[in-house]
Scaffold this active site. Structure first.
Site, PDB file in Angstrom:
ATOM      1  N   ALA A 128     -30.712 -37.982  41.469  1.00 19.49           N
ATOM      2  CA  ALA A 128     -32.046 -37.649  41.444  1.00 19.49           C
ATOM      3  C   ALA A 128     -32.897 -38.868  41.938  1.00 19.49           C
ATOM      4  O   ALA A 128     -33.122 -39.891  41.119  1.00 19.49           O
ATOM      5  CB  ALA A 128     -32.466 -37.368  39.918  1.00 19.49           C
ATOM      6  N   PRO A 132     -41.626 -34.851  43.439  1.00 19.96           N
ATOM      7  CA  PRO A 132     -42.582 -33.666  44.093  1.00 19.96           C
ATOM      8  C   PRO A 132     -43.546 -34.372  45.111  1.00 19.96           C
ATOM      9  O   PRO A 132     -43.969 -33.771  45.951  1.00 19.96           O
ATOM     10  CB  PRO A 132     -43.328 -33.383  42.758  1.00 19.96           C
ATOM     11  CG  PRO A 132     -42.212 -33.587  41.584  1.00 19.96           C
ATOM     12  CD  PRO A 132     -41.687 -34.700  42.016  1.00 19.96           C
ATOM     13  N   ILE A 161     -33.053 -31.462  42.974  1.00 19.86           N
ATOM     14  CA  ILE A 161     -31.765 -31.958  42.788  1.00 19.86           C
ATOM     15  C   ILE A 161     -30.878 -31.179  42.564  1.00 19.86           C
ATOM     16  O   ILE A 161     -30.396 -30.105  41.768  1.00 19.86           O
ATOM     17  CB  ILE A 161     -32.201 -32.903  41.292  1.00 19.86           C
ATOM     18  CG1 ILE A 161     -33.248 -33.809  41.355  1.00 19.86           C
ATOM     19  CG2 ILE A 161     -30.765 -33.472  40.965  1.00 19.86           C
ATOM     20  CD1 ILE A 161     -33.333 -34.593  42.549  1.00 19.86           C
ATOM     21  N   THR A 162     -29.797 -31.434  43.551  1.00 15.46           N
ATOM     22  CA  THR A 162     -28.613 -30.742  43.542  1.00 15.46           C
ATOM     23  C   THR A 162     -27.435 -30.729  42.477  1.00 15.46           C
ATOM     24  O   THR A 162     -27.531 -32.038  42.249  1.00 15.46           O
ATOM     25  CB  THR A 162     -27.962 -31.186  45.070  1.00 15.46           C
ATOM     26  OG1 THR A 162     -28.601 -30.866  46.167  1.00 15.46           O
ATOM     27  CG2 THR A 162     -26.695 -30.156  45.245  1.00 15.46           C
ATOM     28  N   GLU A 246     -23.358 -41.107  52.422  1.00 14.64           N
ATOM     29  CA  GLU A 246     -23.978 -39.977  52.114  1.00 14.64           C
ATOM     30  C   GLU A 246     -24.407 -39.272  53.442  1.00 14.64           C
ATOM     31  O   GLU A 246     -23.980 -37.877  53.645  1.00 14.64           O
ATOM     32  CB  GLU A 246     -25.254 -40.085  51.398  1.00 14.64           C
ATOM     33  CG  GLU A 246     -25.933 -38.707  51.350  1.00 14.64           C
ATOM     34  CD  GLU A 246     -27.106 -38.747  50.121  1.00 14.64           C
ATOM     35  OE1 GLU A 246     -27.301 -39.818  49.192  1.00 14.64           O
ATOM     36  OE2 GLU A 246     -27.589 -37.942  50.060  1.00 14.64           O
ATOM     37  N   LEU A 341     -25.311 -14.618  69.917  1.00 13.11           N
ATOM     38  CA  LEU A 341     -24.282 -13.913  70.409  1.00 13.11           C
ATOM     39  C   LEU A 341     -23.748 -12.730  69.373  1.00 13.11           C
ATOM     40  O   LEU A 341     -22.978 -11.919  69.955  1.00 13.11           O
ATOM     41  CB  LEU A 341     -23.150 -14.576  71.151  1.00 13.11           C
ATOM     42  CG  LEU A 341     -23.641 -15.596  72.076  1.00 13.11           C
ATOM     43  CD1 LEU A 341     -22.658 -16.793  72.404  1.00 13.11           C
ATOM     44  CD2 LEU A 341     -23.709 -14.908  73.430  1.00 13.11           C
ATOM     45  N   GLY A 344     -27.719  -8.049  66.378  1.00 13.57           N
ATOM     46  CA  GLY A 344     -28.416  -7.776  65.091  1.00 13.57           C
ATOM     47  C   GLY A 344     -27.516  -8.123  63.883  1.00 13.57           C
ATOM     48  O   GLY A 344     -27.925  -8.480  62.994  1.00 13.57           O
TER      49      GLY A 344
END
Ligand SMILES: Cc1cc2nc3c(=O)[nH]c(=O)nc-3n(C[C@H](O)[C@H](O)[C@H](O)COP(=O)(O)OP(=O)(O)OC[C@H]3O[C@@H](n4cnc5c(N)ncnc54)[C@H](O)[C@@H]3O)c2cc1C
Length: 384
Positions: A128, A132, A161-162, A246, A341, A344
């Site tokens: 962490a 914010p 935080i993952t 990282e 490519l 839709g």
């Protein structure tokens, strides 16, 4: 398979490991990923299975429960996951980003306490840093850790935080000397069950839906001073040192993911027809595929060289910034043009290309936005 310049960085044992990781990913990750995307998180069971399969903490020494491998083993796990678009399980964050802090900067007691269960998947970890009020300017963070006797009292708020929902421990970056700016930052290991630590919302993202991302609140959280990771007030230096790996993790993922996207696109355009022939038979398509192939190949060779430098301990922060800038920008271009490519269908989330496109967007933000990479590079070349 697309033909690339042969890779020379992996040995025979790595290739054997790749086969077993590939099998694990096909049997345990692929069949469950869409369920995790709907649930917004990866099951605990998957982590335990990954631990059993030996794909967590593979670069951590055996004496601390790891596999005793090297960054090439980590790269294999990252590549095999990226190859199938498995953006949910934050295995590399846990193994290659958080575990190294404990291994390199933690006390022997912290290493013995936390690394073995991290390798089995019984303990999950997060880091962490971001708040914010901002993530790019880490030195301006506001979370504080005030020393009171043998404890730190932590107050502040973190965001994006993952792995926070599943994590049992978090490495929290905080100011132990707020007046000293970047020279007053420390890293502290905080157990999730400490009183005063709470999680906010599970944030709803545009991609990487199975990877949990949350707010973390810290209100008078007391931890023993022995939970300090590294040297007090030198946390920023520790962060800057480890951010190179990282970022390399992100580069490895970006190239593997772009290669996979190109292969999916070649397969699709070779089948799909318009105006009486396959889309791939049109020269415009071949030109696009050729450009993407060339871009990926250049990055593949470059990132392999970076991995080699990293193994030799010569991969610097500036190199990491260049590598990240180049590879994640390439990933973004490749995924966008591949999606086109598919017509839709490329916009439908049931298609892997659509999900990969949304998943990849985070690469240019998380772990340092690309503007920050340009800032690092610019400052360095002008100084020279
Ligand atoms: C999916 C995801 C997962 C994440 N996981 C984690 C995690 O596990 N732990 C963690 O601590 N953080 C995590 N982050 C946070 C991430 O590291 C930050 O989002 C990132 O560092 C940018 O910080 P910010 O969002 O506050 O943007 P800001 O710092 O507010 O920046 C906003 C914009 O301004 C630009 N900018 C800032 N400074 C400069 C400059 N000097 N020159 C030019 N432009 C500039 C930025 O590039 C960006 O485009 C994650 C983010 C995402 C999206």
């Amino acid at each position: 398979m697309i033909t690339m310049i042969p890779r020379t960085i992996f040995g025979e044992e790595h290739e054997i490991f790749r086969k077993s990781v590939g099998r694990f990913v096909e049997t345990e990750i692929v069949p469950n990923h869409s369920k995790w995307e709907k649930e917004g998180k990866v099951s605990r069971e998957a982590w335990l299975m990954a631990g059993k399969a030996g794909i967590l903490c593979c670069a951590i020494p055996e004496e601390y429960g790891g596999m005793g491998g090297d960054f090439l083993h980590s790269a294999i796990v990252i590549e095999e996951m990226a190859r199938v678009g498995a953006s949910g399980p934050a295995f590399s964050l846990h193994s290659d980003i958080v575990a190294p802090y404990i291994l390199k900067y933690g006390t022997e007691e912290l290493r013995r306490r936390w690394l073995p269960p991290m390798a089995t998947g019984e303990v999950l970890a997060a880091i962490a840093m971001t708040e914010p009020s901002g993530g790019s300017d880490l030195q301006a963070m506001r979370t504080t850790a005030k020393r009171e006797g043998d404890e730190y009292v932590i107050n502040g708020q973190k965001v994006f935080i993952t792995n926070a929902q599943g994590a049992d421990i978090l490495i929290v970056a905080c100011k132990t000397d707020p007046a000293a700016g970047g020279k007053g930052i420390s890293l502290i290991l905080v157990e999730k069950n400490r009183e005063g630590l709470s999680l906010g919302r599970l944030l709803d993202k545009i991609g990487s839906k199975a990877m949990d991302t949350s707010e973390v609140f810290l209100e008078n959280v007391r931890v023993p001073v022995t939970n300090l990771i590294g040297v007090e007030n030198q946390g920023f230096i520790h962060l800057m040192t480890e951010l190179a790996q990282e970022r390399l993790v992100q580069c490895v993922r970006a190239v593997a993911n772009a290669e996979a996207a190109l292969q999916w696109t070649i397969d699709y355009t070779t089948e799909r027809k318009a105006f009486g022939k396959t889309i791939a038979a049109m020269q415009a398509t071949q030109f696009t595929l050729a450009e993407l192939h060339a871009e990926i190949m250049v990055n593949r060779v470059f990132i392999d060289r970076c991995i080699q430098l990293h193994l030799e301990g010569k991969f610097e922060a500036i190199d990491a910034a260049v590598a990240k800038l180049s590879s994640v920008e390439m990933q973004g271009r490749v995924l966008d043009r591949c999606l086109q490519l598919f017509g839709g269908w490329g916009y439908m989330t049931e298609m892997p290309i659509a999900r990969a496109f949304a998943d990849a967007r985070q690469s240019r933000l998380a772990g340092g936005a690309i503007e920050v990479m340009k800032h690092i590079i610019g400052r360095s070349i002008v100084k020279r």
